[in-house]
Design a protein around this motif. Structure first.
Motif, PDB file in Angstrom:
ATOM      1  N   GLU A 179      -1.567  -3.112  -2.127  1.00 14.32           N
ATOM      2  CA  GLU A 179      -1.756  -2.175  -1.019  1.00 14.32           C
ATOM      3  C   GLU A 179      -2.854  -2.646  -0.068  1.00 14.32           C
ATOM      4  O   GLU A 179      -2.747  -2.489   1.145  1.00 14.32           O
ATOM      5  CB  GLU A 179      -2.067  -0.780  -1.550  1.00 14.32           C
TER       6      GLU A 179
ATOM      7  N   SER B  19      -2.243  -3.595   3.710  1.00 12.54           N
ATOM      8  CA  SER B  19      -2.877  -2.575   4.556  1.00 12.54           C
ATOM      9  C   SER B  19      -1.956  -1.362   4.693  1.00 12.54           C
ATOM     10  O   SER B  19      -1.695  -0.853   5.781  1.00 12.54           O
ATOM     11  CB  SER B  19      -3.216  -3.134   5.948  1.00 12.54           C
ATOM     12  N   HIS B  20      -1.474  -0.919   3.544  1.00 10.80           N
ATOM     13  CA  HIS B  20      -0.570   0.232   3.494  1.00 10.80           C
ATOM     14  C   HIS B  20      -0.696   0.872   2.120  1.00 10.80           C
ATOM     15  O   HIS B  20      -0.772   0.176   1.109  1.00 10.80           O
ATOM     16  CB  HIS B  20       0.876  -0.202   3.725  1.00 10.80           C
ATOM     17  N   ARG B  21      -0.720   2.217   2.071  1.00 15.69           N
ATOM     18  CA  ARG B  21      -0.964   2.901   0.804  1.00 15.69           C
ATOM     19  C   ARG B  21       0.315   3.310   0.073  1.00 15.69           C
ATOM     20  O   ARG B  21       0.256   4.033  -0.914  1.00 15.69           O
ATOM     21  CB  ARG B  21      -1.842   4.134   1.053  1.00 15.69           C
TER      22      ARG B  21
ATOM     23  N   GLY C  36       1.151   6.304   4.344  1.00 14.78           N
ATOM     24  CA  GLY C  36       0.510   5.048   3.973  1.00 14.78           C
ATOM     25  C   GLY C  36      -0.229   4.296   5.053  1.00 14.78           C
ATOM     26  O   GLY C  36      -1.181   3.571   4.768  1.00 14.78           O
ATOM     27  N   GLN C  37       0.186   4.439   6.318  1.00 16.07           N
ATOM     28  CA  GLN C  37      -0.450   3.665   7.382  1.00 16.07           C
ATOM     29  C   GLN C  37      -1.554   4.435   8.097  1.00 16.07           C
ATOM     30  O   GLN C  37      -2.279   3.868   8.910  1.00 16.07           O
ATOM     31  CB  GLN C  37       0.625   3.250   8.412  1.00 16.07           C
TER      32      GLN C  37
ATOM     33  N   PRO D  25      -2.285  -1.948  10.924  1.00 14.78           N
ATOM     34  CA  PRO D  25      -1.069  -2.543  10.351  1.00 14.78           C
ATOM     35  C   PRO D  25      -1.149  -4.065  10.263  1.00 14.78           C
ATOM     36  O   PRO D  25      -1.802  -4.709  11.088  1.00 14.78           O
ATOM     37  CB  PRO D  25       0.034  -2.106  11.328  1.00 14.78           C
TER      38      PRO D  25
ATOM     39  N   LEU E 207       6.563  -1.722   1.333  1.00 15.38           N
ATOM     40  CA  LEU E 207       5.372  -0.949   1.690  1.00 15.38           C
ATOM     41  C   LEU E 207       5.326  -0.875   3.204  1.00 15.38           C
ATOM     42  O   LEU E 207       4.918  -1.828   3.871  1.00 15.38           O
ATOM     43  CB  LEU E 207       4.098  -1.631   1.169  1.00 15.38           C
ATOM     44  N   GLY E 208       5.799   0.246   3.762  1.00 10.57           N
ATOM     45  CA  GLY E 208       5.924   0.312   5.215  1.00 10.57           C
ATOM     46  C   GLY E 208       6.914  -0.732   5.682  1.00 10.57           C
ATOM     47  O   GLY E 208       8.066  -0.767   5.231  1.00 10.57           O
TER      48      GLY E 208
ATOM     49  N   TYR F 102      -7.296  10.126   3.143  1.00  5.87           N
ATOM     50  CA  TYR F 102      -6.610  10.130   4.436  1.00  5.87           C
ATOM     51  C   TYR F 102      -7.376  10.808   5.564  1.00  5.87           C
ATOM     52  O   TYR F 102      -6.988  10.679   6.726  1.00  5.87           O
ATOM     53  CB  TYR F 102      -5.221  10.775   4.280  1.00  5.87           C
TER      54      TYR F 102
END
Length: 355
Positions: free
Chosen positions: A177, A181-183, A188-189, A194, A226-227, A262
């Motif tokens: 992750e 750079s995404h959760r 996630g972003q 990004p 992931l994204g 978040y």
């Protein structure tokens, strides 16, 4: 007979083996999408100028494009010379290597000019494309027999935070992750910058090189995507055959963790847009409850509903696909999780050495 100018070059393998100061002379958007880690951006052309030269090349040919390129570059030479001279004279300076996309005119012009002014500088042979080719080949060939330890658990169980702390303690963590750079959720972003697929694969490659002597990897249980980032097959295969450490944390603590991660107050619009995208998964009663709680600014209760009604059932469905051995840990805080997970990892690694 006219003597051909020899441009001093260096291969990507040599660059990665030693310590160099890399200079990326591509446009800002090219650099932003993907660059060699540690490279400094000194663009010859802006994005608009690069587009202009490219259009002229297509419409009028190479010679016209060169003329425009030289005209644009000539105005920037004094500033570029000053910046590169400062880099070369720095007390802690490393040998300079400049690159563009394919090792073409942009980097060649800089090396030629700087060399004529007695500044030692090399051109990366094949440009950043040679680096990209190396990464693709290495990741495609990466099918190690190393043991995988997979950290899993419901959303909000501090898995990524635990991995971050374990990495600080020199455990062989591949923090997917963080690299992407995404959760890993619809939120996630939010609050993150990004990354492109190319940048993710570059960072992954370097992490694998750092861990090449490790007999095992520690990863988080992630989906294939992931994204916009797609994970390579070898990580997914490692997850499927890896030994699992499952973390349990109570619902209230998980909701609090999500809120702390978040920062709803800073990202209200993105947060509420994400909730709206989930609306079709819920009954009208649940959707109404979410709207009422958002209006009351009771974000922890909103998150608790999202976890209970959407993320937890989704996780339970996916987890049933895996049949490898699982070790369940009850945790109460981040430090508790780090202590218990590290202890379990040490036990597992010790058992591997006796097999």
């Amino acid at each position: 007979m006219e003597q051909k100018l020899i441009v001093p070059k260096i291969s990507i393998d040599r660059v990665l083996e030693d310590s160099f100061q890399l200079i990326d002379v591509r446009s800002p958007s090219e650099y932003k999408e993907f660059h060699i880690p540690g490279a400094i951006s000194l663009p010859i052309f802006t994005d608009e100028e690069r587009a202009k030269v490219g259009t002229i090349y297509k419409q009028e040919g190479n010679e016209f494009a060169k003329d425009i390129g030289v005209e644009l570059l000539s105005k920037k030479l004094p500033a570029l010379f000053k910046q590169i001279k400062e880099l070369s004279h720095n007390v802690e300076s490393k040998p300079l290597v400049v690159y563009c996309w394919r090792g073409g005119m942009r980097s060649k012009s800089i090396v030629t000019m700087m060399s004529s002014l007695d500044i030692s500088i090399l051109q990366l042979e094949g440009g950043i494309r040679s680096y990209r080719k190396l990464i693709i080949e290495e990741l495609a060939a990466h099918s190690s027999s190393k043991q995988y330890i997979v950290l899993e658990g419901l959303t909000g169980t501090k898995k990524t935070d635990i991995l971050t702390e374990l990495e600080k303690l020199d455990y062989p963590v591949i923090n997917i992750e963080e690299l992407a750079s995404h959760r890993g959720s619809i939120f996630g972003q939010i609050g993150l910058k990004p990354r492109s697929q190319k940048e993710f694969e570059s960072l992954l490659y370097h992490r694998l090189m750092e861990l090449k002597n490790s007999p095992y990897y520690i990863i988080e249980a992630e989906s294939k995507r992931l994204g916009s980032i797609l994970l390579p097959d070898f990580l997914l295969q490692g997850k499927e055959r890896g030994e699992r450490i499952h973390i349990n944390l109570d619902l209230q603590s998980r909701a609090k963790t999500i809120c702390e991660t978040y920062h709803y107050e800073q990202h209200k619009i993105e947060f509420e847009d994400a909730i709206n995208r989930l609306e079709r998964h819920f009954s009208s009663e649940v959707n109404q409850s979410l709207k009422d709680l958002l209006q009351q600014q009771d974000i922890e209760s909103v998150v608790a509903i999202l976890l209970k009604e959407y993320y937890d059932p989704k996780y339970e469905y996916t987890s049933q696909k895996y049949t490898t051995r699982v070790h369940t840990l009850e945790i109460h805080s981040l430090q508790d999780g780090v202590n218990k997970v590290s202890q379990k990892i040490d036990e597992l690694v010790k058992s591997y050495s006796h097999v």
